[in-house]
Scaffold this motif. Structure first.
Motif, PDB file in Angstrom:
ATOM      1  N   ALA A 288      33.496  41.347  37.060  1.00 19.26           N
ATOM      2  CA  ALA A 288      33.258  42.569  37.837  1.00 19.26           C
ATOM      3  C   ALA A 288      31.908  42.557  38.538  1.00 19.26           C
ATOM      4  CB  ALA A 288      33.337  43.786  36.912  1.00 19.26           C
ATOM      5  N   TRP A 289      31.873  43.150  39.737  1.00 21.76           N
ATOM      6  CA  TRP A 289      30.620  43.495  40.393  1.00 21.76           C
ATOM      7  C   TRP A 289      30.291  44.942  40.046  1.00 21.76           C
ATOM      8  CZ3 TRP A 289      28.089  39.547  42.134  1.00 21.76           C
ATOM      9  CH2 TRP A 289      28.760  38.431  42.673  1.00 21.76           C
ATOM     10  N   PHE A 290      29.123  45.158  39.464  1.00 21.54           N
ATOM     11  CA  PHE A 290      28.690  46.507  39.104  1.00 21.54           C
ATOM     12  C   PHE A 290      27.185  46.595  39.319  1.00 21.54           C
ATOM     13  CE2 PHE A 290      28.635  43.849  35.396  1.00 21.54           C
ATOM     14  CZ  PHE A 290      27.560  44.245  34.630  1.00 21.54           C
ATOM     15  N   VAL A 291      26.571  47.696  38.929  1.00 19.58           N
ATOM     16  CA  VAL A 291      25.200  47.965  39.336  1.00 19.58           C
ATOM     17  C   VAL A 291      24.210  46.896  38.876  1.00 19.58           C
ATOM     18  CG1 VAL A 291      24.660  49.430  37.329  1.00 19.58           C
ATOM     19  CG2 VAL A 291      23.453  49.808  39.511  1.00 19.58           C
ATOM     20  N   ASP A 292      24.467  46.231  37.761  1.00 13.56           N
ATOM     21  CA  ASP A 292      23.512  45.264  37.217  1.00 13.56           C
ATOM     22  C   ASP A 292      23.594  43.882  37.861  1.00 13.56           C
ATOM     23  OD1 ASP A 292      22.596  47.203  35.505  1.00 13.56           O
ATOM     24  OD2 ASP A 292      23.744  46.498  33.774  1.00 13.56           O
TER      25      ASP A 292
ATOM     26  N   MET B  66      39.933  43.845  39.968  1.00 13.95           N
ATOM     27  CA  MET B  66      40.461  45.123  39.507  1.00 13.95           C
ATOM     28  C   MET B  66      39.444  45.864  38.653  1.00 13.95           C
ATOM     29  SD  MET B  66      44.565  44.606  39.031  1.00 13.95           S
ATOM     30  CE  MET B  66      44.927  46.306  39.522  1.00 13.95           C
ATOM     31  N   SER B  67      38.394  45.174  38.263  1.00 15.91           N
ATOM     32  CA  SER B  67      37.208  45.809  37.679  1.00 15.91           C
ATOM     33  C   SER B  67      36.047  45.606  38.640  1.00 15.91           C
ATOM     34  CB  SER B  67      36.867  45.205  36.315  1.00 15.91           C
ATOM     35  OG  SER B  67      37.781  45.590  35.325  1.00 15.91           O
ATOM     36  N   GLY B  68      35.422  46.700  39.046  1.00 16.43           N
ATOM     37  CA  GLY B  68      34.222  46.597  39.861  1.00 16.43           C
ATOM     38  C   GLY B  68      34.479  46.365  41.348  1.00 16.43           C
ATOM     39  N   ASN B  69      33.390  46.127  42.073  1.00 15.13           N
ATOM     40  CA  ASN B  69      33.341  45.988  43.525  1.00 15.13           C
ATOM     41  C   ASN B  69      33.717  47.320  44.167  1.00 15.13           C
ATOM     42  OD1 ASN B  69      32.403  44.346  45.539  1.00 15.13           O
ATOM     43  ND2 ASN B  69      34.399  43.471  46.024  1.00 15.13           N
TER      44      ASN B  69
ATOM     45  N   ARG C 272      40.881  54.083  40.611  1.00 14.35           N
ATOM     46  CA  ARG C 272      40.640  53.271  39.422  1.00 14.35           C
ATOM     47  C   ARG C 272      39.737  52.081  39.733  1.00 14.35           C
ATOM     48  NH1 ARG C 272      44.577  54.310  35.327  1.00 14.35           N
ATOM     49  NH2 ARG C 272      43.181  52.993  34.122  1.00 14.35           N
ATOM     50  N   GLY C 273      39.192  51.461  38.672  1.00 11.11           N
ATOM     51  CA  GLY C 273      38.576  50.148  38.802  1.00 11.11           C
ATOM     52  C   GLY C 273      37.069  50.065  38.784  1.00 11.11           C
ATOM     53  N   GLY C 274      36.360  51.169  39.000  1.00 20.26           N
ATOM     54  CA  GLY C 274      34.903  51.094  38.984  1.00 20.26           C
ATOM     55  C   GLY C 274      34.323  50.636  40.311  1.00 20.26           C
TER      56      GLY C 274
ATOM     57  N   ILE D 177      32.470  52.287  33.805  1.00 20.74           N
ATOM     58  CA  ILE D 177      33.553  52.840  34.616  1.00 20.74           C
ATOM     59  C   ILE D 177      34.429  51.741  35.217  1.00 20.74           C
ATOM     60  CG2 ILE D 177      32.158  54.871  35.162  1.00 20.74           C
ATOM     61  CD1 ILE D 177      32.179  53.864  38.092  1.00 20.74           C
ATOM     62  N   CYS D 178      34.055  50.466  34.970  1.00 21.04           N
ATOM     63  CA  CYS D 178      34.888  49.336  35.392  1.00 21.04           C
ATOM     64  C   CYS D 178      35.948  48.979  34.347  1.00 21.04           C
ATOM     65  CB  CYS D 178      34.027  48.103  35.651  1.00 21.04           C
ATOM     66  SG  CYS D 178      32.797  48.299  36.953  1.00 21.04           S
ATOM     67  N   LEU D 179      35.931  49.655  33.195  1.00 16.86           N
ATOM     68  CA  LEU D 179      36.930  49.403  32.159  1.00 16.86           C
ATOM     69  C   LEU D 179      38.339  49.594  32.727  1.00 16.86           C
ATOM     70  CD1 LEU D 179      35.175  51.341  29.267  1.00 16.86           C
ATOM     71  CD2 LEU D 179      35.524  48.861  29.348  1.00 16.86           C
ATOM     72  N   SER D 180      39.261  48.764  32.294  1.00 23.24           N
ATOM     73  CA  SER D 180      40.631  48.827  32.811  1.00 23.24           C
ATOM     74  C   SER D 180      41.293  50.163  32.536  1.00 23.24           C
ATOM     75  CB  SER D 180      41.478  47.704  32.202  1.00 23.24           C
ATOM     76  OG  SER D 180      40.995  46.441  32.592  1.00 23.24           O
ATOM     77  N   LYS D 181      40.866  50.836  31.476  1.00 27.98           N
ATOM     78  CA  LYS D 181      41.480  52.110  31.094  1.00 27.98           C
ATOM     79  C   LYS D 181      40.752  53.324  31.683  1.00 27.98           C
ATOM     80  CE  LYS D 181      44.595  50.415  28.164  1.00 27.98           C
ATOM     81  NZ  LYS D 181      46.041  50.707  28.206  1.00 27.98           N
ATOM     82  N   SER D 182      39.609  53.117  32.313  1.00 29.58           N
ATOM     83  CA  SER D 182      38.844  54.228  32.868  1.00 29.58           C
ATOM     84  C   SER D 182      39.537  54.777  34.107  1.00 29.58           C
ATOM     85  CB  SER D 182      37.435  53.760  33.222  1.00 29.58           C
ATOM     86  OG  SER D 182      36.686  54.788  33.824  1.00 29.58           O
ATOM     87  N   ARG D 183      39.546  56.094  34.256  1.00 31.49           N
ATOM     88  CA  ARG D 183      40.186  56.723  35.411  1.00 31.49           C
ATOM     89  C   ARG D 183      39.295  57.812  36.000  1.00 31.49           C
ATOM     90  NH1 ARG D 183      44.052  61.291  33.788  1.00 31.49           N
ATOM     91  NH2 ARG D 183      45.412  60.507  35.429  1.00 31.49           N
ATOM     92  N   LYS D 184      39.337  57.926  37.305  1.00 30.97           N
ATOM     93  CA  LYS D 184      38.574  58.930  38.032  1.00 30.97           C
ATOM     94  C   LYS D 184      39.479  59.558  39.084  1.00 30.97           C
ATOM     95  CE  LYS D 184      34.683  57.826  35.936  1.00 30.97           C
ATOM     96  NZ  LYS D 184      33.994  58.749  35.007  1.00 30.97           N
TER      97      LYS D 184
END
Length: 268
Positions: free
Chosen positions: A164-168, A190-193, A225-227, A235-242
Protein backbone atom coordinates in the motif's frame (compact mmCIF):
# COMPACT_ATOMS: atom_id res chain seq x y z
CA UNK A 1 8.35 -6.00 -8.20
CA UNK A 2 7.59 -7.48 -11.56
CA UNK A 3 6.70 -4.83 -14.14
CA UNK A 4 4.35 -5.47 -17.01
CA UNK A 5 5.36 -5.25 -20.64
CA UNK A 6 5.32 -1.75 -22.14
CA UNK A 7 2.67 -1.33 -24.82
CA UNK A 8 1.05 1.63 -26.54
CA UNK A 9 -2.24 1.83 -28.42
CA UNK A 10 -2.25 4.92 -30.62
CA UNK A 11 -5.91 5.13 -31.61
CA UNK A 12 -9.33 4.31 -30.23
CA UNK A 13 -10.69 0.88 -31.01
CA UNK A 14 -14.36 0.13 -31.04
CA UNK A 15 -14.28 -3.32 -29.44
CA UNK A 16 -12.20 -4.82 -26.68
CA UNK A 17 -10.40 -8.01 -27.68
CA UNK A 18 -10.14 -10.60 -24.94
CA UNK A 19 -8.14 -13.77 -24.35
CA UNK A 20 -8.15 -16.20 -21.44
CA UNK A 21 -4.77 -16.15 -19.67
CA UNK A 22 -3.39 -16.56 -16.17
CA UNK A 23 -2.32 -13.87 -13.73
CA UNK A 24 0.80 -14.23 -11.58
CA UNK A 25 -1.44 -15.89 -8.99
CA UNK A 26 -2.74 -18.41 -11.51
CA UNK A 27 -6.20 -16.87 -11.79
CA UNK A 28 -7.76 -16.59 -15.26
CA UNK A 29 -7.73 -13.05 -16.58
CA UNK A 30 -9.47 -11.21 -19.37
CA UNK A 31 -6.84 -9.11 -21.09
CA UNK A 32 -8.69 -6.31 -22.82
CA UNK A 33 -7.37 -3.74 -25.29
CA UNK A 34 -9.01 -0.65 -23.91
CA UNK A 35 -10.02 2.19 -26.18
CA UNK A 36 -7.29 4.23 -24.50
CA UNK A 37 -3.59 4.94 -24.67
CA UNK A 38 -1.66 2.54 -22.45
CA UNK A 39 1.61 3.66 -20.97
CA UNK A 40 3.89 1.78 -18.58
CA UNK A 41 1.49 -0.97 -17.48
CA UNK A 42 -1.20 -3.11 -19.06
CA UNK A 43 -4.11 -1.33 -17.47
CA UNK A 44 -6.90 -3.10 -19.36
CA UNK A 45 -6.72 -6.39 -17.49
CA UNK A 46 -9.49 -8.05 -15.48
CA UNK A 47 -9.02 -10.92 -13.03
CA UNK A 48 -11.59 -13.64 -12.40
CA UNK A 49 -12.94 -13.50 -8.86
CA UNK A 50 -14.46 -16.92 -8.46
CA UNK A 51 -17.47 -17.21 -6.19
CA UNK A 52 -17.27 -19.46 -3.13
CA UNK A 53 -20.06 -21.93 -2.43
CA UNK A 54 -19.71 -21.17 1.27
CA UNK A 55 -19.46 -17.40 0.85
CA UNK A 56 -17.21 -15.20 2.97
CA UNK A 57 -17.33 -13.18 6.17
CA UNK A 58 -17.79 -9.51 5.36
CA UNK A 59 -16.93 -6.88 7.93
CA UNK A 60 -15.02 -7.15 11.21
CA UNK A 61 -16.40 -7.16 14.76
CA UNK A 62 -13.14 -5.64 15.99
CA UNK A 63 -13.11 -2.68 13.60
CA UNK A 64 -15.24 0.40 14.19
CA UNK A 65 -17.44 1.17 11.20
CA UNK A 66 -17.24 -2.41 9.91
CA UNK A 67 -19.46 -4.12 12.49
CA UNK A 68 -21.09 -6.57 12.66
CA UNK A 69 -19.36 -9.30 10.66
CA UNK A 70 -21.85 -11.20 8.53
CA UNK A 71 -21.99 -13.88 5.85
CA UNK A 72 -22.16 -12.91 2.18
CA UNK A 73 -22.49 -15.18 -0.85
CA UNK A 74 -22.52 -14.44 -4.57
CA UNK A 75 -24.75 -16.04 -7.17
CA UNK A 76 -22.01 -15.86 -9.80
CA UNK A 77 -18.35 -15.06 -10.30
CA UNK A 78 -17.15 -11.74 -11.75
CA UNK A 79 -14.09 -10.02 -13.21
CA UNK A 80 -12.39 -7.25 -11.22
CA UNK A 81 -10.02 -4.70 -12.72
CA UNK A 82 -6.42 -5.54 -11.92
CA UNK A 83 -5.71 -1.80 -11.64
CA UNK A 84 -7.58 1.36 -10.76
CA UNK A 85 -8.80 3.32 -13.78
CA UNK A 86 -5.99 5.62 -14.86
CA UNK A 87 -6.00 9.22 -15.98
CA UNK A 88 -4.97 8.27 -19.53
CA UNK A 89 -7.96 5.94 -19.82
CA UNK A 90 -10.36 8.55 -18.51
CA UNK A 91 -9.02 11.29 -20.78
CA UNK A 92 -9.30 9.13 -23.90
CA UNK A 93 -12.96 8.38 -23.19
CA UNK A 94 -14.03 11.73 -21.74
CA UNK A 95 -11.69 14.18 -23.51
CA UNK A 96 -10.28 15.79 -20.37
CA UNK A 97 -8.50 14.93 -17.13
CA UNK A 98 -10.22 16.12 -13.93
CA UNK A 99 -7.44 14.96 -11.58
CA UNK A 100 -5.76 17.48 -9.28
CA UNK A 101 -2.59 15.36 -9.02
CA UNK A 102 -1.70 14.71 -12.65
CA UNK A 103 0.01 11.63 -14.10
CA UNK A 104 -1.04 9.43 -17.02
CA UNK A 105 -0.56 6.18 -15.07
CA UNK A 106 -1.91 7.52 -11.79
CA UNK A 107 -5.50 6.77 -10.79
CA UNK A 108 -8.03 9.28 -12.05
CA UNK A 109 -9.49 11.27 -9.14
CA UNK A 110 -11.69 14.33 -8.53
CA UNK A 111 -14.65 12.45 -9.98
CA UNK A 112 -18.02 11.79 -8.38
CA UNK A 113 -20.61 9.07 -8.93
CA UNK A 114 -22.35 11.01 -11.70
CA UNK A 115 -19.04 11.50 -13.53
CA UNK A 116 -18.27 7.79 -13.28
CA UNK A 117 -21.70 6.83 -14.60
CA UNK A 118 -21.10 9.03 -17.66
CA UNK A 119 -17.66 7.48 -18.18
CA UNK A 120 -19.02 3.93 -17.92
CA UNK A 121 -21.87 4.69 -20.33
CA UNK A 122 -19.44 6.08 -22.90
CA UNK A 123 -16.99 3.21 -22.41
CA UNK A 124 -19.70 0.58 -22.80
CA UNK A 125 -21.00 2.24 -25.96
CA UNK A 126 -17.52 2.42 -27.50
CA UNK A 127 -16.46 -1.08 -26.49
CA UNK A 128 -19.62 -3.16 -26.74
CA UNK A 129 -18.80 -4.56 -23.32
CA UNK A 130 -20.50 -4.19 -19.94
CA UNK A 131 -18.42 -2.45 -17.29
CA UNK A 132 -19.74 -1.12 -13.98
CA UNK A 133 -18.66 -0.12 -10.49
CA UNK A 134 -18.17 -3.00 -8.05
CA UNK A 135 -20.56 -3.43 -5.16
CA UNK A 136 -19.00 -3.06 -1.74
CA UNK A 137 -19.24 -6.81 -1.17
CA UNK A 138 -17.56 -7.56 -4.51
CA UNK A 139 -14.83 -5.06 -3.67
CA UNK A 140 -14.11 -6.55 -0.23
CA UNK A 141 -14.16 -10.15 -1.43
CA UNK A 142 -11.66 -9.31 -4.18
CA UNK A 143 -9.52 -7.27 -1.77
CA UNK A 144 -9.12 -10.15 0.69
CA UNK A 145 -8.11 -12.52 -2.12
CA UNK A 146 -11.39 -14.30 -2.85
CA UNK A 147 -11.16 -18.09 -2.58
CA UNK A 148 -7.35 -17.77 -2.30
CA UNK A 149 -7.49 -15.50 0.74
CA UNK A 150 -4.75 -15.90 3.33
CA UNK A 151 -6.57 -13.67 5.79
CA UNK A 152 -4.13 -10.76 5.49
CA UNK A 153 -4.94 -7.46 7.18
CA UNK A 154 -4.23 -5.50 3.99
CA UNK A 155 -4.91 -6.52 0.42
CA UNK A 156 -1.97 -8.80 -0.31
CA UNK A 157 -0.14 -8.90 3.01
CA UNK A 158 0.11 -8.02 6.69
CA UNK A 159 2.86 -5.43 6.12
CA UNK A 160 1.29 -2.25 4.74
CA UNK A 161 4.60 -1.08 3.22
CA UNK A 162 4.63 -4.09 0.89
CA UNK A 163 1.19 -3.57 -0.60
CA UNK A 164 0.00 0.00 0.00
CA UNK A 165 0.86 3.65 -0.54
CA UNK A 166 -0.07 5.59 2.59
CA UNK A 167 1.09 8.66 4.49
CA UNK A 168 4.36 7.12 5.74
CA UNK A 169 5.70 5.95 2.36
CA UNK A 170 3.97 7.87 -0.46
CA UNK A 171 5.87 11.13 -0.21
CA UNK A 172 2.45 12.77 0.07
CA UNK A 173 1.85 12.05 -3.61
CA UNK A 174 -0.53 9.88 -5.61
CA UNK A 175 1.44 7.07 -7.24
CA UNK A 176 1.22 5.26 -10.62
CA UNK A 177 -0.81 2.08 -10.45
CA UNK A 178 0.76 -1.36 -10.08
CA UNK A 179 3.95 -0.47 -8.18
CA UNK A 180 3.34 -2.42 -4.99
CA UNK A 181 2.90 -6.14 -4.35
CA UNK A 182 -0.44 -7.54 -5.65
CA UNK A 183 -2.84 -9.61 -3.59
CA UNK A 184 -3.53 -13.34 -3.86
CA UNK A 185 -5.57 -12.84 -7.04
CA UNK A 186 -2.98 -10.63 -8.72
CA UNK A 187 -4.91 -7.39 -8.12
CA UNK A 188 -2.99 -4.19 -7.30
CA UNK A 189 -3.57 -1.18 -5.04
CA UNK A 190 -6.73 -2.29 -3.27
CA UNK A 191 -5.01 -0.98 -0.14
CA UNK A 192 -3.80 2.60 -0.30
CA UNK A 193 -2.99 5.03 -3.13
CA UNK A 194 -6.42 6.30 -4.24
CA UNK A 195 -9.49 5.17 -2.35
CA UNK A 196 -12.18 3.60 -4.56
CA UNK A 197 -15.85 4.33 -5.06
CA UNK A 198 -18.29 1.44 -4.78
CA UNK A 199 -21.82 1.39 -6.19
CA UNK A 200 -23.55 0.92 -2.81
CA UNK A 201 -25.45 3.60 -0.97
CA UNK A 202 -24.17 3.63 2.59
CA UNK A 203 -25.97 1.70 5.32
CA UNK A 204 -24.83 0.22 8.62
CA UNK A 205 -24.20 -3.52 8.46
CA UNK A 206 -26.60 -6.03 9.99
CA UNK A 207 -25.93 -9.58 11.19
CA UNK A 208 -28.19 -11.23 8.62
CA UNK A 209 -26.61 -13.36 5.90
CA UNK A 210 -26.96 -11.86 2.43
CA UNK A 211 -26.64 -12.89 -1.20
CA UNK A 212 -25.45 -10.35 -3.77
CA UNK A 213 -25.95 -7.33 -1.48
CA UNK A 214 -26.14 -3.92 -3.15
CA UNK A 215 -26.42 -1.53 -0.19
CA UNK A 216 -29.20 0.73 0.97
CA UNK A 217 -32.16 1.44 -1.31
CA UNK A 218 -31.97 5.18 -0.69
CA UNK A 219 -29.59 7.80 0.64
CA UNK A 220 -27.14 10.39 -0.65
CA UNK A 221 -23.94 8.86 0.76
CA UNK A 222 -21.97 6.24 -1.17
CA UNK A 223 -19.39 3.80 0.12
CA UNK A 224 -15.71 4.05 -0.74
CA UNK A 225 -13.00 1.60 0.21
CA UNK A 226 -9.25 0.98 0.24
CA UNK A 227 -7.58 3.88 2.04
CA UNK A 228 -5.59 6.82 0.69
CA UNK A 229 -1.99 7.79 0.00
CA UNK A 230 -2.09 10.70 2.47
CA UNK A 231 -3.81 8.96 5.39
CA UNK A 232 -2.65 6.49 8.02
CA UNK A 233 -2.27 2.83 7.12
CA UNK A 234 -5.16 1.73 9.34
CA UNK A 235 -7.75 2.99 6.85
CA UNK A 236 -6.02 0.87 4.17
CA UNK A 237 -7.21 -2.31 5.93
CA UNK A 238 -9.23 -4.54 3.61
CA UNK A 239 -12.15 -4.47 6.03
CA UNK A 240 -12.14 -0.70 6.62
CA UNK A 241 -15.06 1.21 5.09
CA UNK A 242 -15.84 4.88 4.61
CA UNK A 243 -18.56 6.93 2.93
CA UNK A 244 -19.14 10.39 1.53
CA UNK A 245 -21.68 12.28 -0.54
CA UNK A 246 -22.21 10.85 -4.03
CA UNK A 247 -21.50 14.35 -5.38
CA UNK A 248 -18.08 14.63 -3.69
CA UNK A 249 -14.98 15.12 -5.84
CA UNK A 250 -11.85 14.32 -3.86
CA UNK A 251 -8.20 14.47 -4.94
CA UNK A 252 -7.56 11.06 -3.35
CA UNK A 253 -10.67 9.14 -4.43
CA UNK A 254 -10.89 7.16 -7.68
CA UNK A 255 -12.35 3.82 -8.79
CA UNK A 256 -11.84 0.50 -10.53
CA UNK A 257 -14.24 -1.44 -12.71
CA UNK A 258 -15.97 -4.80 -12.82
CA UNK A 259 -16.42 -6.52 -16.18
CA UNK A 260 -19.70 -8.44 -16.37
CA UNK A 261 -20.04 -9.40 -20.03
CA UNK A 262 -17.26 -11.69 -21.32
CA UNK A 263 -16.90 -11.96 -25.09
CA UNK A 264 -16.93 -15.74 -25.18
CA UNK A 265 -18.67 -18.57 -23.34
CA UNK A 266 -15.47 -20.04 -21.93
CA UNK A 267 -14.92 -16.86 -19.89
CA UNK A 268 -18.31 -16.95 -18.19
Amino acid sequence: MKRFKYICIATLIMALAASCKKSDSGEPVVKSKWPAKINTVEVGTFVLVEKSNTGFVMGDDNLDGSKPAHSVTFSKSYYMGMYEVTQSQWETIMGSNPSEIVGADKPVTNINISDIEKFIKALNEKSGREFRLPTEAEWEYAAIGGKKSNGFAYSGGDNADDVAWFVDNSGDDLQPVGQKQPNELGIYDMSGNAAEWCSDRFAEYTKEAQTDPTGAKSGTFRVYRGGMFDFEKEICLSKSRKSTSASAKLYNLGFRLVLTKPLSKELE
